[in-house]
Design a protein around this motif. Structure first.
Motif, PDB file in Angstrom:
ATOM      1  N   UNK A  33       0.815  -1.217   0.000  1.00  8.81           N
ATOM      2  CA  UNK A  33       0.000   0.000   0.000  1.00  8.81           C
ATOM      3  C   UNK A  33       0.846   1.263   0.000  1.00  8.81           C
ATOM      4  N   UNK A  34       2.010   1.230   0.627  1.00  9.54           N
ATOM      5  CA  UNK A  34       2.817   2.447   0.799  1.00  9.54           C
ATOM      6  C   UNK A  34       4.072   2.489  -0.041  1.00  9.54           C
ATOM      7  N   UNK A 180      -9.145   0.093   0.188  1.00  2.88           N
ATOM      8  CA  UNK A 180      -9.524   0.414  -1.186  1.00  2.88           C
ATOM      9  C   UNK A 180      -9.095  -0.694  -2.156  1.00  2.88           C
ATOM     10  N   UNK A 181      -7.958  -1.305  -1.872  1.00  4.54           N
ATOM     11  CA  UNK A 181      -7.447  -2.347  -2.775  1.00  4.54           C
ATOM     12  C   UNK A 181      -8.256  -3.631  -2.652  1.00  4.54           C
ATOM     13  N   UNK A 186     -15.575   0.281  -2.399  1.00  3.42           N
ATOM     14  CA  UNK A 186     -15.439   1.494  -1.594  1.00  3.42           C
ATOM     15  C   UNK A 186     -15.002   2.691  -2.437  1.00  3.42           C
ATOM     16  N   UNK A 187     -14.374   2.409  -3.567  1.00  4.47           N
ATOM     17  CA  UNK A 187     -13.853   3.490  -4.410  1.00  4.47           C
ATOM     18  C   UNK A 187     -14.958   4.344  -5.018  1.00  4.47           C
ATOM     19  N   UNK A 188     -16.185   3.828  -5.055  1.00  5.62           N
ATOM     20  CA  UNK A 188     -17.250   4.612  -5.689  1.00  5.62           C
ATOM     21  C   UNK A 188     -17.599   5.843  -4.853  1.00  5.62           C
ATOM     22  N   UNK A 189     -17.195   5.876  -3.591  1.00  8.94           N
ATOM     23  CA  UNK A 189     -17.431   7.051  -2.754  1.00  8.94           C
ATOM     24  C   UNK A 189     -16.206   7.961  -2.692  1.00  8.94           C
TER      25      UNK A 189
END
Length: 326
Positions: A33-34, A180-181, A186-189
Protein backbone atom coordinates in the motif's frame (compact mmCIF):
# COMPACT_ATOMS: atom_id res chain seq x y z
CA UNK A 1 -12.02 -1.53 9.81
CA UNK A 2 -10.69 -1.25 13.36
CA UNK A 3 -14.10 -2.16 14.78
CA UNK A 4 -14.17 -5.26 12.58
CA UNK A 5 -11.01 -6.82 14.01
CA UNK A 6 -10.59 -10.47 14.84
CA UNK A 7 -8.89 -11.17 18.14
CA UNK A 8 -5.77 -13.23 17.35
CA UNK A 9 -2.50 -13.87 19.15
CA UNK A 10 -0.35 -13.21 16.09
CA UNK A 11 1.78 -10.21 17.10
CA UNK A 12 2.76 -9.12 13.59
CA UNK A 13 -0.56 -8.72 11.78
CA UNK A 14 -4.21 -7.74 12.12
CA UNK A 15 -7.25 -9.57 10.79
CA UNK A 16 -10.58 -7.99 9.90
CA UNK A 17 -13.96 -9.22 8.68
CA UNK A 18 -15.81 -7.13 6.11
CA UNK A 19 -19.07 -8.34 4.60
CA UNK A 20 -18.37 -11.78 6.05
CA UNK A 21 -14.98 -12.02 4.28
CA UNK A 22 -11.67 -12.23 6.20
CA UNK A 23 -8.94 -9.69 5.49
CA UNK A 24 -5.32 -9.73 6.66
CA UNK A 25 -3.26 -6.58 7.24
CA UNK A 26 0.36 -7.61 7.65
CA UNK A 27 3.71 -6.08 6.80
CA UNK A 28 3.28 -7.31 3.22
CA UNK A 29 -0.02 -5.45 2.77
CA UNK A 30 1.48 -2.35 4.39
CA UNK A 31 4.43 -2.47 1.98
CA UNK A 32 2.14 -2.98 -1.03
CA UNK A 33 0.00 0.00 0.00
CA UNK A 34 2.82 2.45 0.80
CA UNK A 35 5.93 1.31 -1.06
CA UNK A 36 8.01 2.16 2.01
CA UNK A 37 11.07 0.10 2.84
CA UNK A 38 10.11 -2.82 5.08
CA UNK A 39 13.38 -4.76 5.12
CA UNK A 40 14.96 -6.02 8.32
CA UNK A 41 16.18 -3.57 10.93
CA UNK A 42 19.94 -2.96 11.02
CA UNK A 43 21.98 -4.63 13.77
CA UNK A 44 21.46 -3.09 17.20
CA UNK A 45 25.07 -1.92 17.36
CA UNK A 46 24.70 0.04 14.10
CA UNK A 47 21.39 1.53 15.23
CA UNK A 48 22.81 2.67 18.57
CA UNK A 49 25.80 4.25 16.81
CA UNK A 50 23.49 6.15 14.45
CA UNK A 51 21.05 7.40 17.12
CA UNK A 52 23.53 8.52 19.79
CA UNK A 53 26.40 10.98 19.70
CA UNK A 54 29.95 9.89 20.41
CA UNK A 55 31.50 10.48 23.81
CA UNK A 56 33.01 13.92 24.04
CA UNK A 57 30.86 15.37 21.25
CA UNK A 58 27.56 17.25 21.43
CA UNK A 59 24.27 15.97 19.98
CA UNK A 60 23.66 16.77 16.31
CA UNK A 61 20.49 18.55 17.43
CA UNK A 62 22.47 21.66 18.43
CA UNK A 63 24.01 21.96 14.96
CA UNK A 64 20.89 21.21 12.93
CA UNK A 65 18.08 22.80 14.97
CA UNK A 66 19.44 24.44 18.11
CA UNK A 67 17.71 24.99 21.43
CA UNK A 68 16.60 22.34 23.89
CA UNK A 69 16.78 18.83 22.40
CA UNK A 70 13.33 17.31 21.88
CA UNK A 71 11.43 20.56 22.49
CA UNK A 72 10.69 21.58 18.88
CA UNK A 73 7.50 20.50 17.13
CA UNK A 74 7.18 19.47 13.50
CA UNK A 75 4.90 22.46 12.95
CA UNK A 76 7.67 24.79 14.15
CA UNK A 77 10.15 23.15 11.79
CA UNK A 78 7.77 23.69 8.87
CA UNK A 79 7.38 27.35 9.82
CA UNK A 80 11.14 27.70 9.95
CA UNK A 81 11.55 26.18 6.50
CA UNK A 82 9.06 28.68 5.08
CA UNK A 83 10.52 31.60 7.00
CA UNK A 84 14.13 31.05 5.90
CA UNK A 85 14.26 30.72 2.10
CA UNK A 86 18.04 31.21 2.09
CA UNK A 87 18.66 28.34 4.52
CA UNK A 88 21.71 26.26 3.52
CA UNK A 89 20.75 23.27 1.38
CA UNK A 90 22.35 20.71 3.73
CA UNK A 91 20.20 21.93 6.62
CA UNK A 92 17.01 22.34 4.54
CA UNK A 93 17.28 18.80 3.17
CA UNK A 94 17.79 17.26 6.60
CA UNK A 95 14.99 19.25 8.20
CA UNK A 96 12.63 18.13 5.42
CA UNK A 97 13.56 14.51 6.09
CA UNK A 98 12.86 14.96 9.79
CA UNK A 99 9.47 16.55 9.03
CA UNK A 100 8.46 13.71 6.68
CA UNK A 101 9.52 10.94 9.04
CA UNK A 102 8.27 12.43 12.29
CA UNK A 103 5.19 14.20 10.92
CA UNK A 104 3.89 11.56 8.50
CA UNK A 105 5.56 8.15 8.74
CA UNK A 106 6.06 7.87 12.52
CA UNK A 107 3.38 10.35 13.57
CA UNK A 108 2.59 10.27 17.29
CA UNK A 109 0.08 12.05 19.50
CA UNK A 110 -0.26 15.81 19.06
CA UNK A 111 1.71 17.96 19.21
CA UNK A 112 4.20 15.91 17.21
CA UNK A 113 7.77 16.74 18.15
CA UNK A 114 11.05 15.88 16.48
CA UNK A 115 12.88 13.21 18.45
CA UNK A 116 16.54 13.44 19.37
CA UNK A 117 17.16 9.96 17.91
CA UNK A 118 15.75 10.77 14.44
CA UNK A 119 17.64 14.08 14.33
CA UNK A 120 20.84 12.24 15.24
CA UNK A 121 20.20 9.68 12.48
CA UNK A 122 19.77 12.34 9.78
CA UNK A 123 23.42 13.27 10.26
CA UNK A 124 24.27 10.22 8.13
CA UNK A 125 22.07 10.60 5.05
CA UNK A 126 23.02 7.22 3.55
CA UNK A 127 22.07 5.35 6.72
CA UNK A 128 18.92 7.44 7.15
CA UNK A 129 17.59 6.71 3.65
CA UNK A 130 18.43 2.99 3.92
CA UNK A 131 16.67 2.58 7.27
CA UNK A 132 13.38 0.56 7.04
CA UNK A 133 11.00 3.35 8.02
CA UNK A 134 8.08 1.29 6.67
CA UNK A 135 8.68 -1.56 9.12
CA UNK A 136 9.14 0.96 11.94
CA UNK A 137 5.86 2.69 11.07
CA UNK A 138 3.99 -0.61 10.75
CA UNK A 139 5.08 -1.67 14.23
CA UNK A 140 3.74 1.61 15.62
CA UNK A 141 0.39 1.01 13.96
CA UNK A 142 0.14 -2.46 15.46
CA UNK A 143 1.09 -1.21 18.91
CA UNK A 144 -1.76 1.34 18.95
CA UNK A 145 -4.44 -0.19 16.70
CA UNK A 146 -4.30 -3.93 17.27
CA UNK A 147 -6.44 -5.56 19.93
CA UNK A 148 -3.70 -6.48 22.38
CA UNK A 149 -3.09 -9.60 24.41
CA UNK A 150 -4.37 -8.01 27.63
CA UNK A 151 -7.95 -9.06 27.01
CA UNK A 152 -9.32 -10.70 30.15
CA UNK A 153 -12.79 -11.58 28.90
CA UNK A 154 -15.39 -10.80 26.24
CA UNK A 155 -16.61 -7.72 28.11
CA UNK A 156 -13.15 -6.13 28.05
CA UNK A 157 -12.82 -6.88 24.32
CA UNK A 158 -16.19 -5.25 23.59
CA UNK A 159 -15.26 -2.22 25.73
CA UNK A 160 -12.03 -1.78 23.76
CA UNK A 161 -13.76 -1.96 20.38
CA UNK A 162 -16.56 0.38 21.49
CA UNK A 163 -14.25 3.33 22.05
CA UNK A 164 -15.55 6.46 20.34
CA UNK A 165 -12.04 7.32 19.15
CA UNK A 166 -8.52 5.95 19.20
CA UNK A 167 -5.14 7.59 18.61
CA UNK A 168 -3.17 5.56 16.07
CA UNK A 169 0.52 6.25 15.62
CA UNK A 170 2.58 5.58 12.53
CA UNK A 171 1.00 5.91 9.08
CA UNK A 172 -2.63 4.75 9.54
CA UNK A 173 -3.59 5.98 6.06
CA UNK A 174 -2.09 2.66 4.91
CA UNK A 175 -5.13 0.88 6.37
CA UNK A 176 -7.45 2.98 4.21
CA UNK A 177 -5.34 2.36 1.10
CA UNK A 178 -5.38 -1.33 1.97
CA UNK A 179 -9.20 -1.26 2.23
CA UNK A 180 -9.52 0.41 -1.19
CA UNK A 181 -7.45 -2.35 -2.78
CA UNK A 182 -9.22 -5.32 -1.21
CA UNK A 183 -12.75 -3.84 -1.20
CA UNK A 184 -12.86 -2.06 -4.60
CA UNK A 185 -16.50 -1.07 -4.21
CA UNK A 186 -15.44 1.49 -1.59
CA UNK A 187 -13.85 3.49 -4.41
CA UNK A 188 -17.25 4.61 -5.69
CA UNK A 189 -17.43 7.05 -2.75
CA UNK A 190 -13.94 8.43 -3.46
CA UNK A 191 -13.88 11.48 -5.77
CA UNK A 192 -11.78 10.94 -8.93
CA UNK A 193 -10.91 7.39 -7.82
CA UNK A 194 -9.71 6.51 -11.32
CA UNK A 195 -6.89 9.08 -11.26
CA UNK A 196 -3.37 7.96 -10.36
CA UNK A 197 -1.57 11.29 -10.43
CA UNK A 198 1.16 11.93 -7.90
CA UNK A 199 3.39 14.86 -7.04
CA UNK A 200 5.78 13.92 -9.86
CA UNK A 201 3.03 13.98 -12.50
CA UNK A 202 1.42 17.32 -11.72
CA UNK A 203 1.87 20.41 -9.61
CA UNK A 204 -0.56 20.54 -6.67
CA UNK A 205 -0.55 24.07 -5.22
CA UNK A 206 -2.94 23.12 -2.43
CA UNK A 207 -3.90 19.75 -1.00
CA UNK A 208 -7.67 19.16 -0.90
CA UNK A 209 -9.35 18.13 2.32
CA UNK A 210 -9.63 14.40 2.89
CA UNK A 211 -13.10 13.06 2.20
CA UNK A 212 -14.55 11.31 5.22
CA UNK A 213 -16.68 8.21 4.74
CA UNK A 214 -20.11 8.31 6.34
CA UNK A 215 -21.20 5.18 8.20
CA UNK A 216 -24.10 4.76 5.77
CA UNK A 217 -21.65 4.57 2.85
CA UNK A 218 -19.69 1.78 4.50
CA UNK A 219 -22.81 -0.16 5.47
CA UNK A 220 -24.16 0.20 1.94
CA UNK A 221 -20.99 -1.34 0.54
CA UNK A 222 -20.84 -4.06 3.19
CA UNK A 223 -24.43 -5.21 2.55
CA UNK A 224 -24.41 -4.74 -1.20
CA UNK A 225 -25.10 -7.82 -3.31
CA UNK A 226 -22.30 -6.61 -5.60
CA UNK A 227 -19.71 -6.67 -2.80
CA UNK A 228 -16.37 -8.17 -3.81
CA UNK A 229 -13.66 -8.69 -1.19
CA UNK A 230 -10.35 -9.92 -2.55
CA UNK A 231 -8.80 -12.80 -0.57
CA UNK A 232 -5.48 -12.32 1.24
CA UNK A 233 -2.49 -13.48 -0.81
CA UNK A 234 -0.30 -16.30 0.49
CA UNK A 235 2.08 -15.27 3.26
CA UNK A 236 5.44 -14.01 2.01
CA UNK A 237 8.47 -15.27 3.93
CA UNK A 238 10.23 -11.97 3.19
CA UNK A 239 7.82 -10.11 5.46
CA UNK A 240 7.40 -12.66 8.23
CA UNK A 241 8.24 -10.87 11.48
CA UNK A 242 7.40 -13.56 14.03
CA UNK A 243 7.64 -17.37 14.04
CA UNK A 244 4.52 -17.60 16.23
CA UNK A 245 1.26 -18.46 14.50
CA UNK A 246 -2.15 -18.53 16.15
CA UNK A 247 -3.70 -21.99 15.46
CA UNK A 248 -7.02 -20.31 14.63
CA UNK A 249 -5.31 -18.07 12.08
CA UNK A 250 -3.57 -21.10 10.59
CA UNK A 251 -6.96 -22.80 10.20
CA UNK A 252 -8.43 -19.62 8.69
CA UNK A 253 -5.59 -19.40 6.15
CA UNK A 254 -6.22 -23.05 5.25
CA UNK A 255 -9.87 -22.28 4.53
CA UNK A 256 -8.88 -19.29 2.38
CA UNK A 257 -6.41 -21.42 0.43
CA UNK A 258 -9.15 -24.01 -0.22
CA UNK A 259 -11.47 -21.29 -1.62
CA UNK A 260 -13.95 -21.73 1.22
CA UNK A 261 -17.18 -19.79 0.72
CA UNK A 262 -17.28 -17.31 3.62
CA UNK A 263 -20.44 -15.41 4.55
CA UNK A 264 -21.77 -13.39 7.49
CA UNK A 265 -23.49 -16.38 9.10
CA UNK A 266 -20.23 -18.12 10.04
CA UNK A 267 -19.09 -15.20 12.21
CA UNK A 268 -21.26 -15.48 15.33
CA UNK A 269 -21.28 -12.99 18.16
CA UNK A 270 -21.03 -9.24 18.08
CA UNK A 271 -22.25 -6.42 20.28
CA UNK A 272 -25.66 -4.81 19.76
CA UNK A 273 -25.75 -2.51 22.77
CA UNK A 274 -25.05 0.62 20.72
CA UNK A 275 -27.79 2.46 18.78
CA UNK A 276 -28.39 1.30 15.22
CA UNK A 277 -26.52 3.19 12.53
CA UNK A 278 -28.87 5.07 10.24
CA UNK A 279 -28.45 7.30 7.23
CA UNK A 280 -28.08 11.01 7.87
CA UNK A 281 -31.17 13.04 6.96
CA UNK A 282 -29.03 15.95 5.86
CA UNK A 283 -27.31 13.76 3.29
CA UNK A 284 -30.73 12.47 2.10
CA UNK A 285 -29.16 9.07 1.75
CA UNK A 286 -31.24 6.30 0.25
CA UNK A 287 -28.46 3.75 0.23
CA UNK A 288 -29.70 1.92 3.34
CA UNK A 289 -32.74 0.62 1.47
CA UNK A 290 -32.79 -2.86 0.00
CA UNK A 291 -31.02 -3.65 -3.23
CA UNK A 292 -34.32 -4.32 -5.03
CA UNK A 293 -34.08 -0.98 -6.77
CA UNK A 294 -30.35 -0.68 -7.28
CA UNK A 295 -29.96 0.44 -10.88
CA UNK A 296 -27.86 3.41 -9.75
CA UNK A 297 -25.68 1.07 -7.71
CA UNK A 298 -25.14 -1.22 -10.69
CA UNK A 299 -23.97 1.81 -12.66
CA UNK A 300 -21.54 2.66 -9.86
CA UNK A 301 -20.22 -0.89 -9.84
CA UNK A 302 -19.63 -0.71 -13.59
CA UNK A 303 -17.70 2.52 -13.06
CA UNK A 304 -15.54 0.88 -10.41
CA UNK A 305 -14.79 -2.10 -12.66
CA UNK A 306 -14.05 0.22 -15.59
CA UNK A 307 -11.72 2.24 -13.36
CA UNK A 308 -9.86 -0.91 -12.32
CA UNK A 309 -9.48 -1.97 -15.97
CA UNK A 310 -8.15 1.47 -16.92
CA UNK A 311 -5.59 1.25 -14.13
CA UNK A 312 -4.41 -2.11 -15.46
CA UNK A 313 -4.00 -0.67 -18.95
CA UNK A 314 -2.14 2.34 -17.55
CA UNK A 315 0.27 0.08 -15.67
CA UNK A 316 0.87 -1.98 -18.84
CA UNK A 317 1.59 1.17 -20.84
CA UNK A 318 4.03 2.40 -18.20
CA UNK A 319 5.72 -0.99 -18.12
CA UNK A 320 6.10 -0.98 -21.92
CA UNK A 321 7.55 2.53 -21.72
CA UNK A 322 10.11 1.55 -19.08
CA UNK A 323 10.93 -1.81 -20.74
CA UNK A 324 10.52 -1.42 -24.53
CA UNK A 325 10.59 -4.54 -26.66
CA UNK A 326 13.71 -5.13 -28.76
Amino acid sequence: MLCRQLHTTNPSEMWFVFGGQPLRFSLKEFHDATGLSCCDFPPQSELEAATTHADGSSPYWYQLIGGTPGAVTVKELLARLKREPTMPSWRKFRLCLVVIVEGIILCRSQPVKASVEVVEMVKDIAFFLKYPWGRHSFHRILRTAKVGSYILDTASLVAKLRQSSVAIHGFPLAIQLFAFKYVPLLLKYLPHAEEEFNFLDQVIPRLPKCKSYHSSNILHVEYSRHLLVLPPPPADATFLASPHCDPKVKQLEGLIASSFNFDKSIWPGGDSSLPSLRCSRKRKCNHCQSDSSSSAEETDVKKVKRGLRSRSKLKVKRSQTLHPKN
